[in-house]
Every structure is written in C-alpha cells, then in structure tokens.
Enzyme design. Structure first.
Site, PDB file in Angstrom:
ATOM      1  CD  GLU A 167      -0.354  -5.278  -9.293  1.00 17.30           C
ATOM      2  OE1 GLU A 167       0.161  -5.754 -10.329  1.00 17.30           O
ATOM      3  OE2 GLU A 167      -0.910  -4.163  -9.265  1.00 17.30           O
TER       4      GLU A 167
ATOM      5  CG  HIS B  14     -11.207  -0.585  -8.720  1.00 10.95           C
ATOM      6  ND1 HIS B  14     -11.282  -0.811 -10.072  1.00 10.95           N
ATOM      7  CD2 HIS B  14     -10.018   0.020  -8.497  1.00 10.95           C
ATOM      8  CE1 HIS B  14     -10.187  -0.332 -10.650  1.00 10.95           C
ATOM      9  NE2 HIS B  14      -9.406   0.167  -9.714  1.00 10.95           N
TER      10      HIS B  14
END
Ligand SMILES: Cc1ncc(C[n+]2csc(CCOP(=O)(O)OP(=O)(O)O)c2C)c(N)n1
Lengths: 334, 329
Positions: free
Chosen positions: B64, B133
């Site tokens: 990322e 999440h």
C-alpha cells in the site's frame, strides 16, 4: 565487511573536472560550517542535519545526472541541493525562514524543493521518499521519457518497510531509479550492526534482482565513476540500480546529539579519510592546484557564502496573512 | 423532454466513471491490488483491463505504501493516477504517504509542487466483516489539511465525482461505502461530472435537519419517509464532500428548521459529526430550538455477529426515535 565492488577512483578525470569536484565539496563544507555557526546564533532553527564528511557522495553522484533527471533526497540534503545547482542564497534564506527561500520558508533545512533542478524534496520521514521516487520513474517510463530518478537515503532507511516495498516495485516494473544508499554506519545513534540482521546492504537489493555496487564514499572520483556506471546501467536497461556509498558523518546527527554512541578514535579515524583533504592531496601531487590556488578558491567560496547570508538577512518574512496559502492550489479551498 | 434513465447499480456507476476518465485523458491510469485480472476486489474495475491494457490498469503487489507513494510520484511527474486501496483499514499502511507526502508537498515546497492524485477506497461496515474491514475512517482523513475528502452516496456521484476529482490539482480521496456497491438505481443517460465542493439537499422539510453522508444517508432518507407519515417534515442533507465542508448548506437549513441531527458512521469521539455540530454551534447557536444531536457508531471495534454489528451501527429506528424526541421535546 564485504569488499568494494568498484575500484578506487583512478583519478583519470581531467584537471578541470577534479577542480570542479573540489569546489563543489568545499562549497558544501564551508556553507554547512557557516550554517552550524548561524544555528548557534539562533538565526537558523528547527532541525539542522549536516552532511560534513559525506560531501563526496552527493557531488560524485550528481555528476552522473543530467538536467532532465530527478532527485529525491532526505532531510540531510544541503549537499544534494547545492550539487544540483541550487543557489546558496535560496537555501540559506530558506533556513532563515524567509520569503526568498526556495520554499518561502515553509520547508526549512529538511525540505528543500526546486522545480528547475527537479529536486523533489528533502523528505524528513525516513524512507518516505523512496515510493515517490518510484512513481516519478513510473511517470517517466509511461511518457517514454529517458530520465533517471536518483533517490538518496541513509542505511537506516533500509530497515523500513517502505524501502522493501519500493525496491520490489521498481524491480518488478523495471523502473529507472538509481537508488543511492549513503551508508554512514549510524542511524542517529544506532550502529548498522545493531539494526540489521544482515549488514551486507547490497544483498537486500540483490534479493529483488536489482543490480548493485558498493563504492568508497570518501573518494569523490570513485563515487563519480561508480555513479556513472550505475546510471548508464539504468539508462540502458530502463530498470533500477542500487549503489551503496560507504561514508561517515563527522558531525553529530543533528544539532541535538550528544554523540555518546561512537568513540572519539573512530571519528578521528574517519576524519583522516576526509574526502576533501584527500582530493587536495591528489590534486597537489598532480600539480593541478597549489596553496595560492586553494586560497583563491576558499576566498571565492567565502564571498559566495557571505552574500548568501546577506541575502537571507535582507529577505523579508512572509506575511502572516498568507499563513493558509499553499494548502490547496486554489487558495479559497481550505 | 423525457430524460432517458438507465438502470444500474452503484458499482456500475463507478465503473462508468473510471471508463470515461480513462477514455478522456491518456495520462489517467488505475493502479492497486487486484484491479486488473481479478477485476477489483469489489469488481469495480471489471472489464477495464481488456479495454485499456495492463499499462493503464496496473495490478500492484501488496504494498500500500509503495503504490500510493508511486501514485504521488507519478502525479508529480505529469500523470493523472487513480490509486485504488482495497479498504480504508488497509490505507493505514499508506498513511505515511498520504499524510506526510501527498498532503504536505504543496505547502512544504512553498507552492512549487502540487500533487494531482486521486485515491479511491471502500469504507464502512454492514457486511459482517468484523474489526479489520469495517471501519469508517473518512472522518479521520477529513482532519487533514491538504487533501480533499469525498464520499459519493448516490449513483450520480459515484459516476460523476471521479472526473471532477481528476481535474482537481490537489490530492482527492474518494470513499466508497462498501454496502452501497450493489445498490440499484437509475442514472440519466447524459450523467456527467458533478460539483465536488457542495453538499446537497435531497429532501425538504421544515421541522428538522438530518445531516449525513455515505451509507447513513440512505438510512436518513428512510427515516425521513417514516417521520413524514407522522407529520414530521425533515430536510435531508448529503454532505458529499467531507473536506472542505460546505457550511452554508447545513447552516441555511438549520436557520429554517432550528433543529439538527447528524448521522455519521464514524465513532462519536472526535468525529466528523462532532465537527459539523461544533460549526452549527459556532455559527447558528441562536437559531437553535434544541441541542444539536448526533447518532454515530458505538465506540467498539466492529463486531462480527450480525445482531451486534447492527447494534453498533446507526439504524433507521434510532434516527426516527431521536428525531421524534427532538421535536416533541
Ligand atoms: C519514519 C521515521 N522514523 C524515525 C525518524 C527519526 N529519525 C530521523 S533521522 C533518523 C536516522 C536515520 O538514519 P539514516 O537513514 O541512516 O540516515 P542518516 O541520518 O544517517 O543520514 C531517525 C531515526 C524519522 N525521521 N522518520
């Protein structure tokens, strides 16, 4: 310690080029000595990281770059900015926090930026510049430009995840990045062997199938030769290269460092290998410079520094009314 | 003239926005984890690889930080990258690049280098994906000067915000509430770019202002219909842009209704709802007939079990109950 993969500098460069190296290294050295003085005089504040001892790296590496190439550096970047061609005045005024500084005093010593010389910052997050360098190279690749992005960082950065992510991506996508590790053996007070399980730094880049070389970073000619070869490889293959330059900082990490972590003998030992003194010695041996010539050079540099300091002194402070400018390109958006 | 409407879902609308951007400007490219061969972890970029090829639809490694930073560098280098991060929780691994680089370069360089980068990511709960999440951290990002933060809640915005974001010279983050991906709706055939500096009044009433964004907006609209049956008429405002906030929109509404309820899927403490509330207090205090109230997500990491997740998230029933209480006093 592993052996150097490139030979010591052959001094096969000509007189003019050797003198250019000397001038550039001396400019950085004297400029930073003056900066330290101005720090004590409280003209410069914040963090000030000196490059003294490491000058051969920026000067030698810059030699391999053209004006279309990009540079991403760290908070220890006065040397890179000056080698690239930024004026002492713009840098000094920046460190004074004045409006005529290269970044209007918004960045300071750790954040020198310049459009003309494609300097994309001093970055003060260890390893934070590496992904950005990869992106600059990606943009060049996608636009079929032939530029190289030179990304300088300390060996401390190699323990960060961002180093490994950036190395992998640059290798995976074969992006034209010249990674230059300025290995001065300490990350603040932490010695290399106390932070890395494997101290052979090239092996980390080699793990990503990136070609590597190690060079004596105290020898400007050797650095220039190694950087030339490295950048040639980048230009030929279009992919990355990792160059380790072994060097040493003679000064504390920043102005707030009591220096408890290394012995005086060790520091003195490295000072014997000062890149400037050894180049002068070689130049004298060749008969390419003598004491009067050296004095003249010192005099010219002193004048340049004086006028940079004058410039910074005379420059204005930016109006506080402009505080929230440059948060967004459209001033009204904040 | 009869507007031609097409049925599609939120995901299709995003896909159309991406396709249009890629067609219009060859500097635009998309990169992120599984955006190409997999078609996007939420299938948003499905089909784009075939149409635009692997140079412009780039699958990245699980890095990322590196690919977000590469987006910054590519933007500085003249491209118009769109970085997709799978979900907001993973964006934390790229927070250094977003916060320390993208948001600061323009300012640190004294105006020399702007970063025209768009970062998209999924956000929010409601899918039983538990505590790594499901969070709504867009309010955090809205804390950061130097970036703009958008949250499309409608098909029109899902389709139209991207191009406007790409025209912006500065970094723009677009948060896509994951529960909205399958949301069906209609979009006019000539739908195009939309303004990204204004909130939008989606329903008008005189008794109470409901202020929300993202998936909670739809809960507010549902609550507003229920309240209307009881004779309570509400303004419903979709903030759309979380930074910079469009104060005028909710201040004008509060001047009319004199009551405000903010519904925000972020946690209450230090939330975007807190910011909106403070702005109302600062700028419309004497217009208020009742204290501003907030409904936010319970301050727990998101639980997995369905009944617990529902209890944690703002729900229509609590919006209706709070609104009634605010009106009845
Ligand atoms: C991510 C991050 N962690 C910690 C620091 C604090 N810090 C500043 S410089 C430094 C040492 C870095 O050493 P190295 O990368 O070898 O570069 P050098 O300073 O020796 O040039 C540290 C720990 C920082 N700036 N950024």
């Amino acid at each position: 310690m592993t052996t150097m993969t490139s030979k010591p500098g052959q001094a096969l460069v000509n007189r003019e080029q050797s003198l250019h190296f000397l001038r550039q290294m001396l400019r950085i050295r004297r400029f930073e000595e003056k900066s330290a003085e101005l720090y004590s005089a409280m003209k410069i504040r914040g963090f000030l990281h000196l490059y003294i001892g490491e000058e051969a790296v920026a000067v030698g590496v810059t030699e391999a770059l053209g004006s279309d190439d990009a540079v991403v550096a760290t908070y220890r970047e006065h040397g890179h900015a000056m080698s690239r061609g930024m004026s002492m005045a713009a840098i000094m005024a920046e460190m004074y926090g004045k409006i005529d500084g290269c970044c209007r005093g918004r960045g300071g010593s750790m954040h020198l930026f310049d459009v003309e010389h494609r300097l994309y910052g001093g970055n003060a997050i260890v390893a934070g510049g590496l992904p950005v360098a990869v992106g600059l190279a990606l943009a060049d690749q996608m636009q079929n430009k032939k530029s190289v992005t030179c990304c300088c960082f300390g060996e401390g950065a190699m323990a960060e995840g961002e180093f490994h992510e950036a190395m992998n991506l640059a290798a995976l996508w074969q992006l034209p990045v010249l990674f230059v590790c300025e290995n001065n053996f300490y990350a603040m007070g932490t010695a290399l062997q106390l932070s890395e399980s494997v101290v052979d730094l090239t092996s980390k880049a080699a793990a990503y199938a990136v070609p590597t070389a190690t060079v004596d970073g105290m020898d400007v000619i050797a650095v220039a030769e190694a950087a030339e070869k490295a950048s040639d490889t980048v230009r030929e293959t279009g992919g990355p290269f990792f160059l380790e330059c072994r060097t040493y900082r003679f000064r504390p990490h920043s102005m707030f460092d009591p220096g408890l972590y290394r012995s005086r003998q060790e520091v003195e030992g490295w000072k014997q290998r000062c890149p400037i003194i050894s180049l002068i010695r070689r130049l004298k041996d060749k008969g390419w410079i003598d004491d009067p010539g050296l004095e003249r050079l010192e005099g010219e540099i002193a004048t340049e520094i004086d006028s940079a300091v004058d410039f910074a002194e005379q420059s204005e402070w930016e109006s506080v009314e402009d505080l929230t400018r440059f948060v967004y390109s459209d001033a009204g958006a904040n | 003239m009869e507007q031609q409407l097409r049925k599609m879902n939120y995901r299709d609308a995003l896909n159309e926005g991406l396709r249009e951007a890629l067609q219009k400007d060859e500097r635009v490219f998309l990169m992120g984890e599984d955006v190409g061969r997999y078609g996007g972890c939420f299938a948003v970029s499905k089909g784009l690889l075939d149409e635009f090829g692997p140079e412009r639809i780039r699958d990245t490694p699980l890095s990322e930080s590196a690919f977000t930073g590469a987006g910054i560098g590519a933007a500085l280098g003249g491209m118009r990258p769109i970085v997709e991060i799978m979900t907001v929780n993973f964006s934390l691994l790229a927070l250094d690049q977003i916060m320390n680089n993208a948001a600061t370069y323009l300012h640190m360089s004294g105006g020399l280098f702007n970063v025209p980068l768009v970062i998209r990511m999924a956000t929010g709960g409601g899918k039983q994906l538990a505590a790594q999440h499901s969070h709504s951290l867009e309010g955090w990002y809205a804390h950061i000067p130097g970036i703009k933060v958008l949250c499309p809640a409608t098909l029109e915005d899902a389709r139209g915000m991207l191009w406007s974001a790409l025209l912006d010279p500065d970094p723009v983050l677009i948060f896509e509430p994951a529960v909205l991906y399958p949301m069906e709706g209609e979009l006019s055939a000539d739908a195009g770019p939309v303004a990204i500096d204004q909130a939008k009044l989606l329903r008008e009433g005189k008794d109470l202002t409901l202020i929300s964004y993202g998936s909670c907006l739809h809960k507010c609209l549902e609550a507003a219909s229920i309240l209307a049956e009881e004779g309570i008429e509400t303004d419903v405002i979709d903030l759309r842009t979380l930074r910079p906030l469009d104060d005028e929109s909710f201040l004008a509404s509060v001047a009319k209704t004199h009551r405000a309820l903010i519904v925000d899927e972020g946690w209450r403490s230090g939330s975007l709802a807190a910011e909106v509330s403070a702005r109302i207090m600062e700028q419309a205090f004497y217009q208020l007939d009742a204290p501003v109230e907030r409904i936010c997500t319970a301050e727990v990491p998101m639980p997995y079990a369905k009944h617990m997740e529902e209890a944690a998230l703002p729900q229509v029933s609590s919006i209706v109950a709070t609104a009634r209480r605010m009106i009845d006093g």
